[in-house]
Design an enzyme around this catalytic site. Sequence first.
Site, short mmCIF file in Angstrom:
data_model
loop_
_atom_site.label_atom_id
_atom_site.label_comp_id
_atom_site.label_asym_id
_atom_site.label_seq_id
_atom_site.Cartn_x
_atom_site.Cartn_y
_atom_site.Cartn_z
CG ASP A 48 36.27 42.05 41.61
OD1 ASP A 48 35.31 41.44 41.11
OD2 ASP A 48 36.33 42.35 42.82
N GLY A 53 36.52 38.85 55.23
CA GLY A 53 37.36 37.73 55.58
C GLY A 53 38.84 37.99 55.41
CG MET A 54 40.55 38.47 51.81
SD MET A 54 40.94 38.95 50.11
CE MET A 54 42.72 39.17 50.23
#
Length: 555
Positions: free
Chosen positions: A134, A21-22
């Site tokens: 992350d 999506g990015m």
Amino acid sequence: MLSAGSVIAGYRVEGVLGAGGMGSVYLVANPVLPRREALKVLSAELSRDNDFRARFMREADVAASLVHPNIVEIYSRGETDDGQLWITMQYVEGTDADDALRAGAISPARAVFIVAEVAKALDYAHQQNVIHRDVKPANFLLSSEGGVERVLLGDFGIARALDDVGLTVTGSVLATVPYAAPEVLSGMPIDGRADLYSLGCSLFRLLTGRTPFGDDVPVPAMMMAHLQQPPPRVTQYVPQLSQAWDQVIATAMAKDPVHRFQSAGDLAAAAAAALEGRAIPVVMPPPSTNAAPTVMPTPPTQLGWSPSATQPKPVRRRRGRWIAAGAAAALVAVGTTATLAMQPDSSPTATSTTTTSAPPVPVSDLESLMLTTEQVSVIMGVGMNPEQVSTNMGGDAQYMPDKECAGPWAPGQRLVYAGSGWVSVAQQPLSAPGTGQPPLPYQAFQAIVGFPSADLADRFRASQMGTWERCANRTVQYESPGSPGLVSIIFGAFSTTDDGTLTMTQILEGAQGWLCGRALGVRNNVAIDTLACSPDDAVGQAVRLVNEIAAKISG
């Protein structure tokens, strides 16, 4: 999507490495040097967002500042002729630990080796005052050079320097939920020990083949498990391993950062000891200046935390337990973000936040105290669309069966302020769509309420303190006009900042799973009542709205 042979920013595309999506990631040939690189191109939509552009550039600079043999190197960044942002980085030919695990190629010995190499990268990053945020097996890149395996920690895309201004208010909560530390999910301040929790979760997966709290668990239940359930036992899933592994995971995944390993190297050393059948070192919490236990660390920007630093004085908290989140958003795969509140630890006093020596703020000037759309957009991290400013209290609380909890639910409610002595109000909602799949909504609400005196304003805040505390960890319902059915509002824990601002996290089930933060502060004779709904740091954003408005009030 670019095809092989295309040229972007001077780099020739050889293939597609991934897409999301990015944006997309391509394997490209360097236009000058005889090497291949990975080039990430952000989507056109994100590249047009000025706030995101600034964030991307800042975070790229943070990642580029890290030079270590176990960290993927950042080479360059820029933008295309049509304005799309891009970044090039070291191309690591091979696989990642998650794919290797799925292929059945991770033994306990290899798991320990991988974790030890990642630990070197994390300790280096933490010494540079950078947290990764992350840490997970998919970001442990594996390659072989001359028969020797190399491990590199990649994807510092949401890494953040601890001295970033955005972290001085409260910690960021971007994370992959199956590996996220409790303080990350709660939106509390974080430091490098959040990465160590994630590294412990990663070790658990490499040993057992599953994430600590299950792979098919709904996101809300998984969040609740990180916040509330004890760390899982390795031996429950791999009985042939020794119980020493249970001790390693229990320490790495301790709810309180003080009780975790205090460096990634310590975690790696304990894992090596478990593998070799040696005694696991006992983690001794760093000395504290306060005898009360600390549930969460204070902001690392103020503490200068490092793997060898001593534990600072605890932040003032309220006594209680970990909360359970009843439901949350339909978030983007497991790379989701979330904000919950955890019940803090020590009880604060009802400190007055007013300065009665200053003249009262004229109640006719409340609208001038409101933040501009641009200011709210900066705080929310996305362009916001304003609605009309209102000088009337809201009446939505009438649709709540449990009206006692209308205060911590929504700002500027007539029912909440009734009988408090308020004389004037200016309030405005703002909203913007999100960028996820499905889109996560952004909302902000600023309500500024004038009282005849500072004393009356602070009495209102003090009365709300008791109400918010009673509503903490409860689930109430709200019937939205025009929408069928009831929306469940799941409150987190109640807390206060050092200046007395009340805070509360809430999840709205049935309204696309919005994650929202509430804040109520008082300055002089003015109550500043805010709400922020965001897939980012909702509580921190609500507090920033309060603080930015408060900065306009003299005295």
